[in-house]
Design an enzyme around this catalytic site. Structure first.
Site, PDB file in Angstrom:
ATOM      1  N   HIS A 102      49.121  -4.501  79.901  1.00 47.13           N
ATOM      2  CA  HIS A 102      50.353  -5.112  79.407  1.00 47.13           C
ATOM      3  C   HIS A 102      51.463  -4.075  79.359  1.00 47.13           C
ATOM      4  O   HIS A 102      51.226  -2.878  79.158  1.00 47.13           O
ATOM      5  CB  HIS A 102      50.147  -5.752  78.029  1.00 47.13           C
TER       6      HIS A 102
ATOM      7  N   CYS B 173      52.374  -0.806  76.599  1.00 47.01           N
ATOM      8  CA  CYS B 173      51.078  -0.422  76.043  1.00 47.01           C
ATOM      9  C   CYS B 173      51.186   0.921  75.324  1.00 47.01           C
ATOM     10  O   CYS B 173      51.604   1.924  75.912  1.00 47.01           O
ATOM     11  CB  CYS B 173      50.047  -0.325  77.169  1.00 47.01           C
TER      12      CYS B 173
ATOM     13  N   CYS C 258      43.229  -4.800  77.000  1.00 45.91           N
ATOM     14  CA  CYS C 258      43.576  -3.808  75.987  1.00 45.91           C
ATOM     15  C   CYS C 258      43.226  -4.343  74.602  1.00 45.91           C
ATOM     16  O   CYS C 258      43.272  -5.546  74.347  1.00 45.91           O
ATOM     17  CB  CYS C 258      45.066  -3.490  76.067  1.00 45.91           C
TER      18      CYS C 258
ATOM     19  N   ARG D 117      48.309  -7.922  70.159  1.00 43.15           N
ATOM     20  CA  ARG D 117      49.305  -8.860  70.686  1.00 43.15           C
ATOM     21  C   ARG D 117      48.875  -9.481  72.010  1.00 43.15           C
ATOM     22  O   ARG D 117      49.638 -10.261  72.596  1.00 43.15           O
ATOM     23  CB  ARG D 117      50.638  -8.132  70.866  1.00 43.15           C
TER      24      ARG D 117
ATOM     25  N   ASP E 233      44.976  -4.101  72.076  1.00 39.50           N
ATOM     26  CA  ASP E 233      46.217  -4.450  71.388  1.00 39.50           C
ATOM     27  C   ASP E 233      46.134  -5.870  70.820  1.00 39.50           C
ATOM     28  O   ASP E 233      45.786  -6.817  71.524  1.00 39.50           O
ATOM     29  CB  ASP E 233      47.393  -4.348  72.374  1.00 39.50           C
TER      30      ASP E 233
END
Length: 219
Positions: free
Chosen positions: A99, A102, A43, A47, A45
């Protein structure tokens, strides 16, 4: 605005120096070759950084990221990176990594309108609709979302295994295995979703068994 860039450049120089302090030849060796064993499809993302999560150095993981770690057969960007990873770099393991929590999966699950990205997240909604009955049988909304995050990973492993790139690699006897993993933002731990695929035989049985295990654990 330039102050922000200056800060990033300063951080970069500090990082570069810290790496050279540990290994003065690191960048020289890194520039000479790229031979990763792992290809990470994850992803976008911020993080969920691949190298840090795996505890590996630059050069050890080849990476492709997009919103909600989706593998679509019409996405030439993803397929081009996949083809390079498999045919040129000869990676041995391909990791589809989702994750929990998400934002893309959550937006798809809740039909949240975000704009252009809604078209992309339609792929995740297809996963939701495919498993709607079993998802709706889960009482806790947070657990429903967790299951969908996991199901989305399994679906993308299935999509990946059905690409011509993987079929061709396995047909010529190349040793490359697909894996579905999911990452916990709250504890930093990766979990194996137990769908290793190293052949195009019995793909659906692998997929169905992995899905059944998810819902069995949820029950």
């Amino acid at each position: 605005m330039s102050n922000h860039i200056d800060f990033l450049l300063k951080q970069n120089r500090l990082w570069s120096q810290s790496v050279k302090d540990r290994d003065n030849n690191f960048f020289r060796n890194l520039a000479a070759q790229q031979t990763p064993k792992y290809f990470w499809i994850g992803c976008a993302d911020s993080r969920v950084p691949a190298n840090e999560i795996l505890g590996l150095l630059p050069g050890e993981v080849f990476v492709h990221r997009n919103v909600a770690n989706v593998v679509v057969h019409t996405d030439l960007n993803c397929l081009s990176v996949l083809q390079y990873a498999v045919d040129v770099l000869r990676v041995q393991h391909i990791l589809v990594v989702g994750h929990y929590g998400c934002g893309g999966v959550k937006a798809a699950f809740q039909n949240t309108r975000l704009g252009l990205i809604d078209n992309w997240l339609r792929h995740v909604q297809d996963v939701r609709d495919k498993h709607r009955t079993r998802l709706m049988a889960i009482a806790d909304p947070d657990q429903q979302l967790n299951r969908l995050c996991e199901l989305n990973v399994l679906e993308q492993v299935l999509n990946l295994s059905e690409t011509t790139i993987m079929h061709d690699a396995w047909a010529r006897g190349q040793d490359v295995t697909l894996h579905g993993l999911i990452y916990g933002l709250e504890d930093g731990i990766l979990h194996d979703l137990n769908m290793p695929v190293a052949t195009d035989n019995e793909l659906l049985s692998y997929y169905e068994a992995a899905v059944d295990r998810l819902f069995a654990s949820a029950g």
